[in-house]
Write a protein that holds these residues in place. Structure first.
Motif, short mmCIF file in Angstrom:
data_model
loop_
_atom_site.label_atom_id
_atom_site.label_comp_id
_atom_site.label_asym_id
_atom_site.label_seq_id
_atom_site.Cartn_x
_atom_site.Cartn_y
_atom_site.Cartn_z
N ASN A 14 79.31 -2.04 21.53
CA ASN A 14 78.19 -2.64 22.26
C ASN A 14 76.86 -2.02 21.83
O ASN A 14 75.88 -2.71 21.55
CB ASN A 14 78.40 -2.47 23.76
N TYR A 15 76.82 -0.67 21.79
CA TYR A 15 75.61 0.03 21.35
C TYR A 15 75.20 -0.39 19.95
O TYR A 15 74.03 -0.68 19.68
CB TYR A 15 75.84 1.55 21.36
N CYS B 251 76.05 -3.06 18.18
CA CYS B 251 75.64 -4.46 18.07
C CYS B 251 74.27 -4.71 18.70
O CYS B 251 73.50 -5.55 18.22
CB CYS B 251 76.68 -5.37 18.73
N LYS B 252 73.94 -3.98 19.74
CA LYS B 252 72.64 -4.16 20.37
C LYS B 252 71.52 -3.69 19.46
O LYS B 252 70.51 -4.39 19.27
CB LYS B 252 72.59 -3.39 21.69
N ASP B 253 71.66 -2.50 18.87
CA ASP B 253 70.58 -1.94 18.06
C ASP B 253 70.60 -2.42 16.62
O ASP B 253 69.57 -2.34 15.93
CB ASP B 253 70.66 -0.40 18.09
N SER C 96 71.79 -5.58 15.63
CA SER C 96 72.21 -6.99 15.68
C SER C 96 71.84 -7.76 14.41
O SER C 96 72.65 -8.52 13.88
CB SER C 96 71.60 -7.66 16.91
N GLU D 48 79.52 -8.55 25.39
CA GLU D 48 78.09 -8.24 25.37
C GLU D 48 77.65 -7.88 23.96
O GLU D 48 76.57 -8.26 23.51
CB GLU D 48 77.78 -7.08 26.33
N ALA D 49 78.51 -7.14 23.25
CA ALA D 49 78.20 -6.77 21.87
C ALA D 49 78.03 -8.01 21.00
O ALA D 49 77.06 -8.15 20.24
CB ALA D 49 79.30 -5.87 21.31
N HIS E 277 74.82 -9.90 21.66
CA HIS E 277 73.67 -9.27 21.01
C HIS E 277 73.52 -9.77 19.57
O HIS E 277 72.42 -10.10 19.12
CB HIS E 277 73.82 -7.74 21.00
N TYR F 215 71.96 -14.35 26.81
CA TYR F 215 71.16 -13.93 25.66
C TYR F 215 70.66 -15.10 24.80
O TYR F 215 69.87 -14.90 23.89
CB TYR F 215 71.99 -12.99 24.77
#
Length: 627
Positions: free
Chosen positions: A524-525, A527-529, A531, A562-563, A566, A622
């Motif tokens: 998740n982390y 993929c968020k940062d 993406s 969530e990942a 993103h 999203y």
């Protein structure tokens, strides 16, 4: 209320403390409260106390009732009656000079309350010193009175006098007598020989006056007291009270110009104190905590002096370092505020010479913190509560590590845990005999410092990322290393060449139940940062997602969906439709098929439905622009 006699009062008090039912006790208590409010209570209580043949409980309760009358109802007595009451209290105090102590204390409190309100009583403190201090028999009564005097005056808010009256009278009783009381206590300590019981009481009295703030600490500049109280640390009986007094003296002397001579004397005491702490049995936690208390009190009080002249105050700082190294989770956090304050203060200094002296100290602190981050080697013996306490401790000490990183700089700070990991990996024979705790702790340190690391750092973090795949596969080590990747995800966004190896490492974490949760969070982390860098990986992430839904928990699936959301949100709008079709249409078809069967849905099927709905709901969050 009709007239009552002493015998009635005694019987009711005995009922209150006797082996009777709760209703009778409540009735007795209410009756005694009503009696206390009557003017007759003055004579009733003094008459009961005058008869020493009655039981201790009756005497104690009567003394408490008399004290309450003095505090709340002294207005019932004119001046002459108040002086009569003073004489009565003095006579009673003499009667109870040998105890019981509870009665003696209540009588002393009554005298304090009377002295505070009876302004016509001139110089009561010196009068009592002369009357009670001339005989060994009554010296204990005087010491008890002097001990409770500042406590009662500063702590009892119920005395019915005006603020101006209070300020004037308390100044007369405390400030006006502080120097004489101090000299009396010091001479008594010096003349007490080996009587540890009286010495404890003398130091307790001194503590009471120090806490009140009515003894100017400048009095101690040329006083023998600092020597006496540090010497008392060598006595088992005096140790605890000596620690209290030392901490009070330190607190009162914090960085005031007039106390510089005293501070100069005190700082010479810390080198032998450090040796005393080193010689203390490691299992004597209370004693070690007491030493830590002294060192940290001194460090916080003399912070500016430490920054200005570390050489003179080095023993204090080294002592606090020793405290951080103690194996007690309750003691070590006592030092955290000092390190936070020192780091914050040093960040305001641009002088490189000053920083050079402190840098080695903070290097040592980082090394000790990494050691403290270790799980014990006998972790199986720990209860669930022990583990929770340790996790909380890790969070707290992680904040200190952040302060170190901020002060030393990321490269220097990260180099400490990295060098430990590198040594293990570069020596295959050593790593075979290395416990997982020795590898996990440096990884936790790296994770804790991640927030202070610039995204452009290109010296240590690349080495860490290259090292991670070569670490032992122990689940605890893998969880810690996965979380390092997670916390450095914003750094990875600026170093996308590491994404393939990190994805492989995270994906492998889903193969084991012990590491799956960490892997889900890390994905998740990442993929968020990252993406925009992961769009090209969607074709690989889709089959992984479909397969993961069959085995992972709902919480883990939520992290993964969530990942994915993103990454999908970073897809250009002109390319978004096939991506949505790839991820959502199969889910919709599976849901329709399941619902059209019309059969009862099992718990396992509910879990699958929930997991599939997670992705659709997150995409709606999203990607509102294209849904």
């Amino acid at each position: 209320m009709s007239a009552v006699n002493v015998e009635q009062v005694i019987r009711v008090i005995q009922t209150l403390f006797g082996n009777t039912d709760a209703a009778s006790k409540a009735e007795a208590n209410l009756w005694l409260q009503q009696i206390q409010k009557t003017p007759e209570a003055w004579s009733l209580t003094t008459e009961i106390l005058g008869d020493q043949s009655i039981g201790v409980e009756v005497h104690t309760f009567s003394a408490q009732m008399l004290r309450n009358k003095v505090v709340a109802d002294l207005g019932e007595l004119d001046t002459s009656k108040r002086f009569e009451l003073r004489d009565t209290l003095m006579n009673l105090l003499y009667k109870y000079r040998a105890g019981p102590n509870l009665v003696k204390t209540q009588l002393c409190l009554s005298l304090v309350g009377l002295a505070l309100q009876l302004k016509e009583w001139e110089d009561p403190v010196n009068q009592l010193i002369q009357m009670l201090g001339s005989s060994q028999e009554t010296a204990g009564c005087l010491l008890e009175f002097l001990t409770v005097l500042p406590e009662e005056i500063n702590g009892n808010q119920k005395v019915p006098i005006s603020r101006d009256e209070y300020i004037e009278r308390s100044g007369q009783l405390l400030t006006g007598n502080s120097e004489n009381v101090l000299q009396l206590l010091i001479s008594s300590i010096q003349n007490s020989g080996s009587d540890s019981d009286i010495q404890v009481k003398l130091f307790a009295c001194l503590r009471s006056w120090l806490q009140s703030g009515d003894i100017p600490v400048s009095y101690f500049n040329d006083s023998p007291l600092p020597d006496l109280v540090f010497e008392a640390l060598e006595s088992e009986e005096l140790f605890d009270i000596a620690v209290d007094v030392i901490c009070e003296i330190i607190d009162e002397s914090r960085e005031t110009e007039e106390c510089i001579p005293l501070i100069g004397r005190l700082r010479t005491k810390f080198k032998p104190l450090k040796e005393m702490m080193k010689q203390t049995d490691i299992d004597d936690r209370d004693r070690l905590k007491a030493f830590c208390r002294i060192f940290t009190e001194a460090g916080e009080a003399y912070l500016e002096l430490i920054v200005e002249n570390l050489e003179k105050f080095r023993d204090i700082v080294d002592g606090i370092l020793e405290c951080v190294n103690l194996p007690d989770l309750d003691t070590v956090p006592m030092t955290f505020y000092f390190w936070c304050s020192l780091a914050s203060r040093l960040q305001q200094i641009s002088d490189p010479e000053t920083m050079k002296y402190f840098r080695d100290i903070f290097y040592s602190l980082v090394d000790i913190i990494i050691k403290q981050l270790h799980y014990p080697y006998d972790l199986e013996s720990w209860s669930a509560e022990d583990r929770e306490d340790f996790l909380s401790f890790r969070e707290e000490i992680g904040d200190v590590l952040l302060d170190c990183c901020h002060l030393l700089g990321a490269e220097r700070s990260l180099a400490r845990p990295y060098s430990l990991l590198s040594n293990y990996v570069s020596n295959p024979e050593q790593i075979q005999h290395t416990q997982w705790q020795d590898i996990e702790a440096p990884l936790v340190a790296l994770r804790s410092m991640a927030i202070q690391v610039e995204e452009t750092e290109d010296v240590i973090v690349p080495k860490v990322m290259k090292l991670i795949p070569h670490l032992p596969p122990h689940p605890k080590v893998r969880v810690a290393s996965i979380m390092v990747i997670a916390h450095f995800s914003s750094w990875t966004a600026n170093h996308p060449e590491f994404i393939p190896s990190q994805l492989d490492y995270i994906s492998a974490g889903f193969e084991h139940s012990e590491t799956a949760s960490a892997a889900a969070v890390a994905l998740n982390y990442l993929c968020k940062d990252c993406s925009r860098h992961l769009i090209d990986y969607l074709s690989q992430l889709h089959p992984f997602y479909i397969a993961a839904a069959k085995s992972l928990t709902q919480k883990e699936m939520l992290e993964i969906t969530e990942a994915l959301a993103h990454v999908i949100s970073a897809v250009p709008l002109n390319n978004i439709l096939p991506v949505v079709q790839t991820f959502c249409f199969p889910i919709s078809e599976a849901l329709n098929e399941l619902l059209n069967k019309g059969a009862i849905i099992s718990e396992e099927q509910i879990t699958q439905i929930s997991g599939k709905c997670f992705l659709i709901s997150n995409l709606s969050l999203y990607n509102l622009t294209f849904l």
